[in-house]
Scaffold this active site. Structure first.
Site, mmCIF file in Angstrom:
data_model
loop_
_atom_site.group_PDB
_atom_site.id
_atom_site.type_symbol
_atom_site.label_atom_id
_atom_site.label_comp_id
_atom_site.label_asym_id
_atom_site.label_seq_id
_atom_site.Cartn_x
_atom_site.Cartn_y
_atom_site.Cartn_z
ATOM 1 N N GLN A 17 -2.533 7.787 9.406
ATOM 2 C CA GLN A 17 -1.993 7.817 8.047
ATOM 3 C C GLN A 17 -2.672 6.713 7.250
ATOM 4 O OE1 GLN A 17 0.407 8.721 5.751
ATOM 5 N NE2 GLN A 17 0.075 6.831 4.614
ATOM 6 N N THR A 18 -3.047 6.986 6.006
ATOM 7 C CA THR A 18 -3.578 5.894 5.195
ATOM 8 C C THR A 18 -3.337 6.121 3.717
ATOM 9 O OG1 THR A 18 -5.522 4.556 4.695
ATOM 10 C CG2 THR A 18 -5.907 6.886 5.060
ATOM 11 N N ARG A 19 -3.273 5.000 2.992
ATOM 12 C CA ARG A 19 -3.228 5.049 1.530
ATOM 13 C C ARG A 19 -4.217 4.033 1.001
ATOM 14 N NH1 ARG A 19 1.316 0.647 0.395
ATOM 15 N NH2 ARG A 19 2.110 0.471 2.496
ATOM 16 N N HIS B 182 -11.296 -0.435 5.677
ATOM 17 C CA HIS B 182 -12.084 -1.619 6.014
ATOM 18 C C HIS B 182 -12.352 -1.564 7.524
ATOM 19 C CE1 HIS B 182 -8.372 -3.314 7.481
ATOM 20 N NE2 HIS B 182 -7.861 -3.502 6.272
ATOM 21 N N HIS C 4 -9.439 -1.017 9.988
ATOM 22 C CA HIS C 4 -8.952 0.366 10.144
ATOM 23 C C HIS C 4 -9.854 1.144 11.097
ATOM 24 C CE1 HIS C 4 -7.446 -0.306 5.818
ATOM 25 N NE2 HIS C 4 -6.374 -0.323 6.591
ATOM 26 N N ARG D 73 0.632 -2.526 11.638
ATOM 27 C CA ARG D 73 1.493 -3.585 11.141
ATOM 28 C C ARG D 73 2.016 -3.169 9.759
ATOM 29 N NH1 ARG D 73 1.517 -8.074 8.086
ATOM 30 N NH2 ARG D 73 2.399 -9.951 9.033
ATOM 31 N N ALA E 120 3.659 1.610 5.978
ATOM 32 C CA ALA E 120 4.407 2.134 4.814
ATOM 33 C C ALA E 120 5.339 1.101 4.184
ATOM 34 C CB ALA E 120 5.199 3.393 5.175
#
Ligand code: ZN
Lengths: 381, 69
Positions: free
Chosen positions: A188-190, A194, A197, A283, A286
Site C-alpha cells: 500500500q502506498t500514498r 524512496h 520503500h 511504521r 496510514a
C-alpha cells in the site's frame, strides 16, 4: 488462489440485458449525486474490492464495526463504508435510488434502511479521537445527518484518471494466476518511492512469488504527493529497478482516511480481495500527525488471527554509512551518527534542494521525474 | 441416492450437531455434515469456478492490451 474475504468475491456489475433493463428504469427513480470518493466506494463494493460487502452498511453492521472491528456476522471489518444523506433526500427516497457521479448514473441502490448515527461514536470508533486536527474526524463532522444502507448494482464504471492502471480484483486474480504467482505480497502506498520503500518491497519479495504495488488514488491531505506524481515516480522506479516477471503496479481508487491501525487492517483485507497472500505493514501505516503510536498498526493484527492474509511487519530501513548500504535496526549494530533515515520530510527537503543526501534517499531516475512537476504536492486548506 | 462412505468425527461434535439440528430441516447428522462439507468445499475452491472461460479470455485480452501480459 487466496479465498476472497468472507468467502466469495462480490460481483455486482450489471451486464447485458440486466444492465439495459436497469438503465431503462433510471429516469423514473430519485437520484443522488455522489462525491468522487463515494463514487469510488460504490465501484469498490460492486467489483469485489470490499468483499464481502454488497452495499453500504446498515445500522447493525455499523455498530458492530465501530464496537468490535467486525461485521455483525463476525467477519473482520474495521472501516465503516457508509453513505450519508440529508433529511430532505431521505424524505424523497423510495425503495430504489440512483447513485450518480457528475450527473451520470453509476449504480442503482436497493434501499434497505435509513438511520441516524452518532458522529462522536463514529470518530472515536474509527479514528480513536474527536480532535478536528485529524482529517478523518473533520470529514465525519462534515457528514450529513442520516445514513442510507442497501445493496448496490453498478451500471457504469467511474471514470478513472489512470485507466491504464485500473484493475479489478477479478482481473488481478487472473493476472497473478497467469504469472504463476502462488504467493503475492501487497504494498500500500500514498507516496513517491524512496529507497527505504524499495528495500521493504524487495525484502518481502525475496520470500514470495510476486509483488503487487498498489498506490491509493483519491482524496488526500494537503502536502501529500499528487496522484500523477506518485504514478510517474513508480513507473520510473519499476522501469529501472524491478523485474517485469515479479512486480506489477495497479491503482486503488479509494480515499485515504488516516485511521492508522484500523485502516491498516482495511488495507490488508482489500489486498486479500485482489488476490494477495501477504501484506506489508510498515511504521505508522496510514497514520497522520502523532495520533497513533508508531507500531500500533502492526499490533492490531493480533486481534485478527482469522483475517486470512499474512501481515509482514517491517521496521524502518535506513542508509548506514558504516554498513555501506541500506539496512534496518535488526541488522545494523551502528549508532545514529552513521545512519541516514528515509523520512518523508527529508525527502521533501531533498527535492527542494535543501538537503545533501539525494543519492542515498531516492533513485536519480525517480528524483528526475518528481522534479519535472512544478508543484508535486496536493495544495489547499 | 449417491453411494455413501463412513467418516469419523469426534463424538462431542456429533452430539453438538444433534442438539443444533433438533427441530431444523436437517433430518440427520449425516445430512447436516454433507451440507456443511459441501459448503466448505465450495468456499475453498474459491474463486476459480466463478469465472466462465469466456470471461477469463476477456480479462486476458484486457490485461494484454494494457501491457500486463
Ligand atoms: Zn550499520
Amino acid at each position: 488462489m487466496v479465498v476472497p474475504h468472507g468467502g466469495r468475491l462480490v460481483d455486482r456489475v450489471l451486464k447485458g440485458d440486466e444492465r439495459q433493463e436497469a438503465l431503462e428504469r433510471v429516469h423514473l427513480l430519485p437520484k443522488l449525486e455522489l462525491s468522487r470518493d463515494l463514487a469510488f466506494e460504490v465501484e469498490n463494493i460492486a467489483t469485489g474490492v470490499f468483499s464481502p460487502l454488497e452495499g453500504f452498511l446498515g445500522r447493525e453492521d455499523l455498530e458492530s464495526v465501530l464496537d468490535h472491528g467486525r461485521l455483525a456476522n463476525d467477519v473482520p471489518w474495521t472501516i465503516p463504508i457508509v453513505l450519508d444523506i440529508s433529511e430532505d433526500v431521505a424524505s424523497s427516497i423510495r425503495d430504489e435510488l440512483v447513485l450518480c457521479y457528475r450527473g451520470e448514473p453509476v449504480a442503482i441502490m436497493e434501499v434497505e434502511e435509513v438511520y441516524a448515527y452518532d458522529r462522536v461514536g463514529m470518530a472515536l470508533g474509527v479514528y480513536g479521537t474527536t480532535s478536528e486536527e485529524h482529517p478523518g474526524v473533520l470529514k465525519v463532522n462534515g457528514m450529513k445527518d442520516l445514513l442510507v444502507a442497501g445493496k448496490v448494482d453498478l451500471l457504469n464504471q467511474v471514470p478513472s484518471p489512470f485507466p491504464k492502471y485500473k484493475l479489478s480484483p477479478k482481473e488481478t486474480r487472473v493476472l497473478f494466476e497467469l504469472k504463476g504467482w502462488r504467493t503475492v505480497v501487497g504494498f500500500q502506498t500514498r507516496n513517491v518511492p524512496h529507497i527505504g520503500h524499495e528495500y521493504v518491497q524487495k525484502t518481502a519479495l525475496t520470500f514470495v512469488d510476486g509483488l503487487f504495488i498498489n498506490p491509493v488514488i483519491g482524496r488526500k491531505k494537503p502536502g501529500d504527493f499528487k496522484d500523477e506524481v506518485i504514478i510517474a515516480a513508480y513507473e520510473a522506479l519499476m522501469e529501472n529497478y524491478y523485474l517485469r516477471d515479479t512486480a506489477v503496479l495497479a491503482v486503488l481508487q479509494m480515499e485515504m482516511r488516516y485511521a492508522g491501525p484500523r485502516e491498516a487492517v482495511h488495507h490488508a483485507i482489500v489486498r486479500k480481495n485482489f488476490g494477495c497472500t501477504h501484506f506489508i505493514v510498515g511504521r505508522d501505516h496510514a497514520g497522520v500527525g502523532n495520533f497513533y503510536p508508531p507500531y500500533a498498526a502492526q499490533e492490531i493484527f493480533e486481534d485478527y488471527p482469522d483475517i486470512g492474509i499474512v501481515p509482514l511487519f517491517f521496521r524502518s530501513f535506513f542508509y548506514c554509512r558504516r554498513c555501506g548500504g541500506v539496512v534496518n535496526e535488526k541488522v545494523c549494530p551502528h549508532g545514529e551518527e552513521y545512519r541516514v533515515s528515509f523520512s518523508g520530510t527529508k525527502l521533501r527537503r531533498t527535492l527542494k534542494g535543501e538537503a545533501e543526501e539525494g543519492g542515498v534517499l531516492i533513485r536519480p531516475e525517480v528524483e528526475e521525474v518528481i522534479r519535472s512537476y512544478p508543484e508535486p504536492f496536493v495544495e489547499g486548506r | 441416492m449417491d453411494r455413501t462412505k463412513e467418516v469419523k468425527i469426534p463424538s462431542s461434535l456429533y452430539r453438538a450437531i444433534e442438539e443444533k439440528i433438533e427441530g431444523s430441516n436437517f433430518p440427520s447428522v449425516s445430512e447436516f455434515v454433507t451440507y456443511a462439507v459441501r459448503k466448505a468445499l465450495k468456499e475453498l475452491s474459491g474463486y476459480r469456478e466463478q469465472l466462465s472461460e469466456e470471461e477469463k479470455e476477456e480479462i486476458k485480452d484486457r490485461l494484454r492490451a494494457l501491457g500486463y501480459l
